[in-house]
Design an enzyme around this catalytic site. Structure first.
Site, PDB file in Angstrom:
ATOM      1  N   LYS A 199       0.674  -1.263  -0.040  1.00  0.00           N
ATOM      2  CA  LYS A 199      -0.014   0.091  -0.143  1.00  0.00           C
ATOM      3  C   LYS A 199       0.830   1.507   0.120  1.00  0.00           C
ATOM      4  CE  LYS A 199      -0.707  -0.296   4.851  1.00  0.00           C
ATOM      5  NZ  LYS A 199      -1.010   0.726   5.863  1.00  0.00           N
ATOM      6  N   THR A 200       2.145   1.335   0.760  1.00  0.00           N
ATOM      7  CA  THR A 200       2.862   2.522   0.791  1.00  0.00           C
ATOM      8  C   THR A 200       3.533   2.453  -0.633  1.00  0.00           C
ATOM      9  OG1 THR A 200       3.394   1.827   2.934  1.00  0.00           O
ATOM     10  CG2 THR A 200       4.646   3.662   2.068  1.00  0.00           C
ATOM     11  N   ASP A 248      -3.447   7.485   5.163  1.00  0.00           N
ATOM     12  CA  ASP A 248      -3.040   6.092   5.340  1.00  0.00           C
ATOM     13  C   ASP A 248      -3.537   5.535   6.743  1.00  0.00           C
ATOM     14  OD1 ASP A 248      -1.968   3.809   4.885  1.00  0.00           O
ATOM     15  OD2 ASP A 248       0.183   4.470   5.058  1.00  0.00           O
ATOM     16  N   GLN A 261      -5.820  -4.731  10.632  1.00  0.00           N
ATOM     17  CA  GLN A 261      -4.560  -4.155  11.524  1.00  0.00           C
ATOM     18  C   GLN A 261      -4.956  -2.837  12.280  1.00  0.00           C
ATOM     19  OE1 GLN A 261      -0.477  -4.084  10.126  1.00  0.00           O
ATOM     20  NE2 GLN A 261      -1.227  -4.350   8.100  1.00  0.00           N
TER      21      GLN A 261
END
Length: 770
Positions: free
Chosen positions: A28-29, A229, A260
DNA sequence: GTTATCGCACTTTTT
DNA sequence: GTGCGATAAC
C-alpha cells in the site's frame, strides 16, 4: 516500479474518491507513493496541493523519503521547511502546523478558540498531573475512587464525540459522569490558563477552527488532493476534519486495513468506514490482497488466527511466496528460561553465520517474485544473506516485559535496543531540561514551573507550593507573575520568599537569554547556570551522572537542528517536535543490534526473524480484554499484526510458570496459538520439571546440543481436573507436599506452608495427587 | 517546612 | 521489581 493490476487502478484514480482496502504488506505504501509520483510527474499537479496524512512519524518520513527519491528532491524532516513538495506528516503534526498558521494569520480575538500563539503540547503525563490536581484540590474527591486515568479516559471520549465541557451535561447519566463533568470544566479552564493543548485538543481545536468558513475555504483551496493512510485508526474528530477539508473537491484517497486496527482504545472508530461509504458513495474501491513479504506458513497462520474474529470482512490474504520454515513454538519451563532460549537462538543463528533467505527459497520462484515484488528496484535482493543481530525483532504485549528479555540478551552479550521503554524524552535529566525550556517559553505553564522549582533543590517544598497555588487562583495571574510578586505573599516566611525570588530571577535571566540564544546554546547555558552536573553527581553518583550528561549532550545535539530558525521560533519548534515524536522514530537501520518493542509500535516494521514472547492467556491476550469480545478481537488483530511482521522465521514462545506481580503464576497457553494450524507449527517444549537439566545445560555452551535435547523432550501429560478436590494433598517437585485450599475451575490455590500459598492452574501444574 | 525512608499498589497498547 | 505516597526524622 511494477504495480499489479489493482495497485495500478488505485494509482490512476486521481480526481475521484478512492478507497483502498489493504492487507498486511500488500504494497500500500508503494501504491500511495507511486500515486503521488504519478500525480506530480504525469498529471502535473502542483505538489503543494497534496496533503498526505499518516499516523506515525516513521511512516510519514518513509513516504517522504521515497517521494524525494522519485522526484530527485531532498526532503527536509521539518514540516516548516518543506518547499514545493506535498505535505506529508502525521495527523497531529499537520494540525499543529495549521493551528500555528491560523494563529499567525488571523486575529485571535475573532476566533472561537481560546488559544495563544505560544501554546504548549501536553503529554499524557502532564494531562494526568493536571487532572489529579483537579480531583484532589478542586473537587476534593478521593483520588483512589476517582482515578485521574479514568477521568482522562472519559474526557478523551467526550472530545472524540465533539463534546466540550459545556455540552457534557447532556450525556451525564451517572454519578461518575457528573464528577467527570466537573473535572472537565475545570480542566478546560486550566488548560486555557496554562495555554496548553493535549493530544485530543489538537484535533478538536483544529476541527473547531475549520468550521470558520474563511479558514476552511483557505485550506480547501490549498490542499485539493488528500490522502490518508491507516484510515482504520482514525477517530470521529479526525474523520470530520478530513471530511471538511475534502468536501469541496472530493479528491480523497484513504487506505483501510481493518485487520490491522489496533487503536480502538485511542478512539479509532471502525464506523468511519461506514461513514466513508455513506459520504463518498461514488468512491472507487480497490482491494489489495497479495502479500509480498512473508512466507506461506506465516500468511496462512495469520489468516487462520484472524478468521476467528467475527467482525472481520470475509477476505483472504494470500502470497506467492514459498513456505520456508514452519512457525516455531517454544514452551519453556519458566520465564527466565524463555528469555534465555530466545537469546540463545539469536546467538546461535548469528554466531553460526547461519543464512537467512533474503528473498525466496527457490531461486526460480525468487526471480519471479522479485519481478512481481513491489519493492524499490534499488533494494538489493541478494538471495542469501548472513544472519545479523539486526535481523531479529522481539515483540511483546506490554512495555515492562522487555526487562527479562534484556537480561537474557545481556548475559549472552547480544547487542540490543529497546524501543519505547524509557524513551529518550522520558528520562529524568532530559525532562528536567525540557521543563526548564517549557517554563521559559510559556509563562503560564504551571506544570513545568512546579516540576523545576525545586530541581535542583532550592528548599522549596510542598507547603510553599500550596501557598503559591492559592495566590495564583485568587489573582488568576500567570504563574510567573505570582513568582515575581512573591514578596507580597504574607503566608510565606522570609527565607521561603527569598528562595522563590531567587528562582524567579534565575528564570528571568533564562528568559532574557532565550531571546538571544539558539536552543542548543540555551540548554548549555542552563546547564552551566544550574550547575546541573554537580546536582546529578550528588543525586546519582558520578558514574550515573556521566551517563545522564551524555543524554543531555544528545539533547543539545538534537537541538542544533533548530539553529536555522530565528531564536524564539527555534525554541518553539523544538518543543513542538519533542512533544510529537514517537518512540519508533529512534529506530535506525545501520547498526547491528536486536530490536525490542511492543507489538503496537512494530506496526510499521518488518523483519526476517521475529519472536513473539509471553504468548499466554491474560498477558496476550491481555487480562483486561478477556471479558470483552470486542477487545478480544482487537487483541487477535494485534496477534495478526505481530505475526505478519515476520518475513521468514517466526518464533512464538511462552513459559509454563513465570514470576511476576511478585508471584509465581501459571498462565494457560494463549488461545491465539491454538488457532494456528498444526501443519504450520514446529513444536519445542522443555519439560517443566527440568530445572536440574537446565543447570547442566548452562555448562553446555553449544546451543545446538542443547537445542537437540529439548526437541527430544515430549510434552508433559496434563492433569485431569476431575482428580482434584479441595483439601487434597498434592506434591510438587520443587515445593514439596501440601494442600489445595481452594479450587475454582482450573485454578487451584495451594498452601505450601502455613503462610505461603500460590495459585496455579492445576491442569498444567507439575503437581501430583498423593 | 523540607527531606529520607518505608511500604504499598500497580502495571495496556500511543499521537 | 518499581515508582509513588504517606509517615517519620531532620
Amino acid at each position: 516500479m511494477q504495480l499489479n493490476e489493482k495497485q495500478e487502478i488505485a494509482k490512476n484514480t486521481i480526481d475521484w474518491p478512492l478507497l483502498i482496502i489493504a492487507w498486511a504488506w500488500s504494497g500500500k505504501t508503494a501504491t500511495l507513493t507511486t500515486r503521488v509520483e504519478y500525480m506530480i510527474k504525469e498529471k502535473k499537479i502542483d505538489p503543494k496541493s497534496l496533503l498526505c496524512v499518516t499516523f506515525t512519524n516513521k511512516a510519514a518520513r518513509e513516504m517522504r523519503e521515497r517521494i524525494g527519491k522519485k522526484l530527485w528532491v531532498v526532503i527536509d524532516n521539518n514540516i516548516y521547511r518543506q518547499r514545493n513538495l506535498p505535505l506529508m506528516w502525521t495527523f497531529h503534526s499537520i494540525w499543529v502546523f495549521f493551528l500555528k498558521e491560523i494563529l499567525w494569520k488571523y486575529d485571535v480575538s475573532q476566533l472561537w478558540v481560546n488559544l495563544k500563539k505560544d501554546f504548549l503540547i501536553y503529554s499524557e503525563e502532564d494531562k494526568l498531573k493536571v487532572l489529579k490536581d483537579i480531583i484532589v484540590n478542586d473537587l476534593k474527591l478521593d483520588e483512589k475512587q476517582f482515578k485521574a486515568r479514568q477521568i482522562a479516559y472519559y474526557i478523551s471520549e467526550a472530545k472524540n464525540s465533539f463534546l466540550t465541557a459545556k455540552d457534557y451535561g447532556s450525556v451525564v447519566d451517572s454519578y461518575i459522569k457528573e464528577k467527570v463533568m466537573d473535572a472537565y470544566k475545570i480542566y478546560e479552564v486550566k488548560m486555557i490558563e496554562n495555554n496548553a493543548l493535549d493530544f485530543d485538543d489538537i484535533l478538536f481545536k483544529t476541527l473547531q477552527l475549520l468550521k470558520n468558513p474563511n479558514i476552511l475555504e483557505y485550506y480547501q483551496e490549498k490542499y485539493k488532493y488528500i490522502m490518508v493512510d491507516e484510515y482504520q485508526d482514525t477517530n470521529l474528530v479526525q474523520y470530520e476534519i478530513v471530511k471538511l477539508l475534502a468536501s469541496k473537491y472530493r479528491n480523497l484517497a484513504v487506505v483501510w486495513d481493518d485487520w490491522q486496527s489496533i487503536y480502538s482504545w485511542r478512539g479509532a472508530d471502525m464506523r468511519n468506514i461506514l461513514n466513508f461509504k455513506r459520504d463518498y458513495s461514488e468512491a472507487i474501491v480497490v482491494k489489495l490482497e497479495q502479500n509480498y513479504r512473508s512466507t506461506k506458513h506465516i500468511i496462512e497462520s495469520a489468516n487462520c488466527v484472524v478468521k476467528n474474529n467475527k467482525t472481520a470482512l470475509e477476505k483472504t490474504l494470500w502470497t506467492d511466496n514459498e513456505h520456508w520454515e514452519k512457525i516455531c513454538l517454544i514452551e519453556a519451563p519458566d520465564d527466565k528460561l524463555e528469555a534465555s532460549i530466545v537469546a540463545k537462538i539469536i546467538k546461535e543463528k548469528v554466531s553460526n553465520n547461519s543464512v537467512i533467505l533474503n528473498e525466496m527459497k527457490d531461486p526460480l520462484s525468487n526471480a519471479e517474485n522479485i519481478k512481481q515484488s513491489s519493492r524499490d528496484s534499488s533494494d538489493k535482493s541478494s538471495e542469501w544473506q548472513v544472519s545479523k543481530y539486526s535481523d531479529n525483532l522481539i515483540l511483546y504485549r506490554t512495555n515492562w516485559q522487555s526487562r527479562q528479555i534484556e537480561e537474557a540478551l545481556m548475559s549472552e552479550w547480544i547487542p540490543y535496543k529497546v524501543v519505547g521503554w524509557l524513551k529518550f524524552y522520558d528520562r529524568k535529566e532530559v525532562k528536567d531540561i525540557l521543563w526548564y525550556l517549557r517554563a521559559i517559553y510559556n509563562s503560564n505553564d504551571v506544570i513545568s514551573f512546579k516540576r523545576i522549582i525545586n530541581t535542583p533543590s532550592r528548599k522549596i517544598g510542598s507547603r510553599t507550593l500550596e501557598v503559591l497555588d492559592i495566590y495564583k487562583d485568587n489573582f488568576s495571574l500567570p504563574y510567573f507573575q505570582i513568582l515575581e510578586n512573591v514578596e507580597e505573599i504574607e503566608d510565606l516566611n522570609n527565607w521561603a520568599k527569598r528562595s522563590v525570588k531567587e528562582f524567579f530571577n534565575l528564570m528571568l535571566n533564562f528568559k532574557e537569554n532565550a531571546n538571544r540564544l539558539e536552543v542548543a546554546d540555551l540548554i548549555e547555558y542552563i546547564i552551566k547556570k544550574l550547575d546541573y552536573k554537580n546536582y546529578l553527581i550528588e543525586e546519582f553518583g558520578s558514574e550515573e551522572a556521566d551517563w545522564k550528561m551524555d543524554n543531555i549532550k544528545e539533547l543539545i545535539n538534537l537541538a542544533t537542528n533548530y539553529n536555522w530558525l530565528w531564536v524564539v521560533e527555534s525554541l518553539s519548534q523544538f518543543l513542538e517536535e519533542v512533544s510529537l515524536v514517537s518512540d519508533l522514530d529512534s529506530v535506525e537501520n545501520e547498526a547491528d543490534y536486536v530490536t525490542l518493542m511492543t507489538i503496537h509500535t512494530s506496526k510499521w516494521l518488518e523483519q526476517k526473524r521475529v519472536f513473539i514472547v509471553w504468548a499466554e492467556e491474560s498477558i496476550f491476550p491481555h487480562i483486561r480484554s478477556l471479558e470483552n469480545p470486542k477487545e478480544l478481537e482487537e487483541e487477535r488483530r494485534l496477534m495478526y499484526v505481530a505475526m505478519t511482521r515476520a518475513k521468514k522465521e517466526l518464533y512464538i514462545s511462552r513459559a509454563s510458570e513465570r514470576f511476576y506481580f511478585g508471584n509465581y503464576v501459571r498462565n494457560p497457553i494463549s488461545r491465539f496459538i491454538k488457532e494456528i494450524p498444526k501443519e504450520c507449527i514446529e513444536d519445542y517444549k522443555m519439560e517443566i520439571s527440568s530445572f536440574s537439566l537446565w543447570n547442566s545445560f548452562s555448562s553446555i555452551d553449544s546451543f545446538s546440543s542443547w537445542w537437540s535435547i529439548i526437541t527430544k523432550i515430549k510434552a508433559r501429560e496434563l492433569n485431569d481436573i476431575a482428580d482434584f478436590a479441595v483439601w487434597d494433598k498434592v506434591s510438587h517437585h520443587k515445593f514439596g507436599n501440601w494442600l489445595i485450599t481452594s479450587l475454582t475451575w482450573e485454578i487451584a490455590e495451594i498452601a505450601f506452608s502455613w503462610t505461603w500459598t500460590k495459585k496455579m492452574n492445576i491442569k498444567i501444574a507439575p503437581v501430583k495427587k498423593i
